[in-house]
Design a protein around this motif. Structure first.
Motif, PDB file in Angstrom:
ATOM      1  N   LYS A 269       0.829  -1.205   0.000  1.00 26.83           N
ATOM      2  CA  LYS A 269       0.000   0.000   0.000  1.00 26.83           C
ATOM      3  C   LYS A 269       0.864   1.257   0.000  1.00 26.83           C
ATOM      4  CE  LYS A 269      -3.978   0.426   0.688  1.00 26.83           C
ATOM      5  NZ  LYS A 269      -5.092   0.736  -0.249  1.00 26.83           N
ATOM      6  N   LYS A 273       1.009   4.599  -2.486  1.00 26.15           N
ATOM      7  CA  LYS A 273       0.478   5.777  -1.791  1.00 26.15           C
ATOM      8  C   LYS A 273       0.495   6.987  -2.718  1.00 26.15           C
ATOM      9  CE  LYS A 273       0.892   8.546   2.407  1.00 26.15           C
ATOM     10  NZ  LYS A 273       1.664   8.789   3.636  1.00 26.15           N
ATOM     11  N   SER A 278      -8.848   6.339  -1.990  1.00 31.23           N
ATOM     12  CA  SER A 278      -8.821   5.760  -0.641  1.00 31.23           C
ATOM     13  C   SER A 278      -9.382   4.347  -0.581  1.00 31.23           C
ATOM     14  CB  SER A 278      -9.589   6.662   0.328  1.00 31.23           C
ATOM     15  OG  SER A 278     -10.934   6.823  -0.098  1.00 31.23           O
ATOM     16  N   ARG A 279     -10.332   4.008  -1.443  1.00 30.64           N
ATOM     17  CA  ARG A 279     -10.954   2.685  -1.399  1.00 30.64           C
ATOM     18  C   ARG A 279     -10.530   1.786  -2.554  1.00 30.64           C
ATOM     19  NH1 ARG A 279     -17.189   4.112   0.516  1.00 30.64           N
ATOM     20  NH2 ARG A 279     -16.605   5.158   2.465  1.00 30.64           N
ATOM     21  N   ASP A 508     -14.544  16.190   5.582  1.00 28.40           N
ATOM     22  CA  ASP A 508     -13.752  14.978   5.307  1.00 28.40           C
ATOM     23  C   ASP A 508     -13.014  14.473   6.538  1.00 28.40           C
ATOM     24  OD1 ASP A 508     -14.613  15.231   2.734  1.00 28.40           O
ATOM     25  OD2 ASP A 508     -12.775  16.177   1.998  1.00 28.40           O
ATOM     26  N   THR A 510     -10.467  15.766   8.161  1.00 27.59           N
ATOM     27  CA  THR A 510      -9.025  15.851   7.935  1.00 27.59           C
ATOM     28  C   THR A 510      -8.280  15.972   9.257  1.00 27.59           C
ATOM     29  OG1 THR A 510      -9.367  16.891   5.784  1.00 27.59           O
ATOM     30  CG2 THR A 510      -7.215  17.205   6.828  1.00 27.59           C
ATOM     31  N   GLY A 515      -3.823  15.997   4.419  1.00 25.66           N
ATOM     32  CA  GLY A 515      -5.251  16.214   4.221  1.00 25.66           C
ATOM     33  C   GLY A 515      -5.589  17.684   4.069  1.00 25.66           C
ATOM     34  N   HIS A 555      -5.228  13.190  -4.539  1.00 28.60           N
ATOM     35  CA  HIS A 555      -6.235  12.215  -4.133  1.00 28.60           C
ATOM     36  C   HIS A 555      -5.889  10.802  -4.604  1.00 28.60           C
ATOM     37  CE1 HIS A 555      -8.547  16.058  -4.277  1.00 28.60           C
ATOM     38  NE2 HIS A 555      -9.081  15.579  -3.172  1.00 28.60           N
TER      39      HIS A 555
END
Length: 575
Positions: A269, A273, A278-279, A508, A510, A515, A555
């Motif tokens: 991961k 990065k 995110s998913r 969100d 953050t 973020g 993002h």
């Protein structure tokens, strides 16, 4: 109070079976691993009713003598370790001795084997731990293990099995994982008499993956290879563009043994990065080879987990190995033999010629003669300060224009199209500029403070990032428990953008610097649907080329895509 006593052998075996034999797929794994440890060059697996009614494994390995067969179904009997030293440097798939006796205690098991050079073998039959019969059997040199009615004598555990199709799928997954790690062995899986998968000897890893993964994913797999002393990482990893919503195609092996390891998962991961949403999850098959004493494979009874002596080193090694194959500079045109360039250009038409308009003042080329072009400095919005002359290196790229006021299109010298998402590109530029200027961003005080009403959770969140916001030029003040006064904003954002960014951070949830920077970059960057002049496009492309990460927005969305002959042929259904 009951007195302490030794449990009956049958109950001991059933308890041991609970550790090793969870479901039919566990039996497939244990028996195929035994075949591989026996030096098999060919293994066939047969299933009925998802493996609950039948799991049968036949191999051409070394086989067992009659006296060895009786020991094979005895607890703690093995041919794989003989000393404490062997225990700390396990090279085989298994050694505990629980697999066959544990399986035999919860099924009707028939074991038949004939060693090489013999024309007759022997069989042994056991029902739920009790031996039924044994004797000679006419067979060629091979070993056959037949397991029927698995867990039928333990209804309490039997009811936890899923549907036949689900259990069958889990058996297939274990079979495939073993097939991917043993390319020199021919393996075939049958279900209800029908062949599901067949893997031939000496196939490549990609050949085998093509049989179990979508073709599109396999075509884009990148080879991973990194050697460092006694440690080696190799395998394949997908491009970020082919990410999926589930992590089921992230497979890890330690010394050729399939494992589920948090360190390896985190390292993979980490390599992706900033390149994934995110998913999203990548698709990869990663092999880690290291000295046996550097890893403990006995953490889990089924050896599906491991414990590394130096987790930090392993993490770094895997993340670097994968990360370096993901880096790609779309603006860089690799050196290509003349024949290859000509072939690529043919994809745009057999009479390919550079369009005269590409070198006209209306559509400039990224070359030295445009060193005096100017472009607005987006990093200094909203002041609109004049930018310094844009000096763009000779990248062999021609700017073609915008698509729907959202995508910038270029043509490189090898005849491939390069498409850039202007919003994502500008987000990346602002994100990195803000990161570099952290602590030195100037504040612009507002004539009238702006008030934002907060919920209690938002107030707590804001307190967590308060110091970060101050370092980026926000001047804020809390009044009472619910009211936030915005008195000043970073000088690079307009009033509306700054307030929108603050609201976005709270929505969100953050909690860290990245973020905050992402929220600022997103709100202040040029939006999709916005028209850009030629000079603005040139300036943005130039700034993007200076970024450390130019391929993905903060993002994790891709910024650049290149299209050549193969991609266009697929779009036009010519292949």
């Amino acid at each position: 109070m009951s007195r302490i006593k030794v449990l009956p052998p049958g109950l001991q075996n059933q308890i041991a079976a609970g550790e090793v034999v969870e479901r039919p797929s566990s039996v497939v794994k244990e028996l195929v691993e035994n075949s591989l440890d026996a030096g098999a060059g060919s293994v066939q697996v047969y299933l009925e009713q998802g493996g609950q009614a039948l799991v049968e494994v036949i191999d051409d390995g070394s086989g067992m003598l009659p006296r060895e067969m009786a020991l094979a179904v005895t607890r703690h009997a093995t041919s794989k370790i003989f000393s404490m030293q062997d225990l700390t440097s396990v090279q085989s798939f298994g050694f505990r001795g629980e697999a066959l006796p544990s399986i035999a205690s919860v099924s009707r098991l028939r074991l038949a084997s004939c060693v090489q050079g013999q024309d007759e073998g022997n069989f042994l039959e056991i029902m739920y731990g009790d031996q039924l019969q044994e004797g000679p059997e006419a067979m060629t040199p091979s070993t056959r293990v037949t397991v029927k009615n698995l867990l039928a004598n333990i209804p309490a555990r039997l009811k936890f099995l899923k549907t036949k199709s689900t259990e069958g799928k889990k058996c297939s997954e274990n079979f495939i994982r073993l097939a991917l790690a043993n390319l020199e062995v021919e393996l075939e899986l049958y279900s209800e008499g029908r062949s599901l998968y067949r893997f031939f000897r000496q196939e490549s890893l990609k050949d085998r993956l093509l049989k179990v993964w979508p073709e599109q994913v396999c075509q884009d797999l990148k080879k991973v290879e990194l050697d460092q002393g006694d440690f080696r990482v190799h395998g394949v990893a997908s491009s970020p563009e082919n990410a999926q919503a589930r992590g089921e195609r992230m497979l890890f092996y330690v010394n050729n043994r399939a494992v589920k390891d948090k360190t390896l998962f985190s390292a993979l991961k980490q390599a992706y990065k900033g390149r994934l949403l995110s998913r999203e999850y990548p698709q990869a098959v990663i092999f880690l080879e290291l000295p046996p004493e550097e890893v403990d494979v006995n953490v889990h009874p089924a050896k599906s987990e491991g414990r590394f002596r130096n987790e930090r080193h392993v993490f770094s090694l895997v993340s670097r190995a994968v990360g370096k194959v993901l880096d790609k500079n779309y603006f860089e045109v690799p050196e290509m033999p003349a024949g290859d360039v000509d072939a690529d250009r043919k994809t745009l038409g057999s009479s390919y010629r550079p369009c005269p308009g590409l070198t006209s003042p209306e559509m400039p080329v990224f070359r030295e003669d445009f060193r005096h072009e100017t472009a607005p400095d987006y990093g200094d919005r909203p002041a609109k300060k004049p930018a310094p002359p844009a000096h763009v290196p000779d990248m062999g790229l021609s700017y073609l224009g915008q698509v729907e006021n959202s995508y910038l299109v270029f043509l490189n010298s090898s005849g491939r199209l390069l498409v850039v998402d202007q919003h994502g590109a500008h987000e990346r530029v602002i994100f990195e500029e803000l990161k570099n200027r952290q602590g030195s961003v100037q504040s612009r005080m507002l004539a009238m403070p702006i008030h934002i009403e907060l919920h209690q959770a938002e107030k707590s969140l804001l307190e967590e990032i308060w110091s970060i916001l101050r370092s980026l030029g926000f001047v804020l003040e809390l009044q009472g428990e619910r009211l936030l006064q915005v008195k000043g904003l970073p000088d690079i954002v307009s009033t509306g953008e700054g307030v929108e960014a603050l609201r976005s951070m709270l929505e969100d949830k953050t909690r860290d610097m990245d973020g905050v920077l992402i929220a600022l970059a997103c709100r202040t960057s040029i939006k999709s649907g916005s028209s850009m002049t030629r000079d603005e496009a040139l300036g943005l492309a130039h700034k993007l080329m200076q970024c450390k990460e130019m391929n993905f927005c903060p993002h994790g969305r891709p910024i650049c895509m290149d299209l050549g002959g193969k991609e266009l042929e697929r779009l036009f259904k010519r292949r």
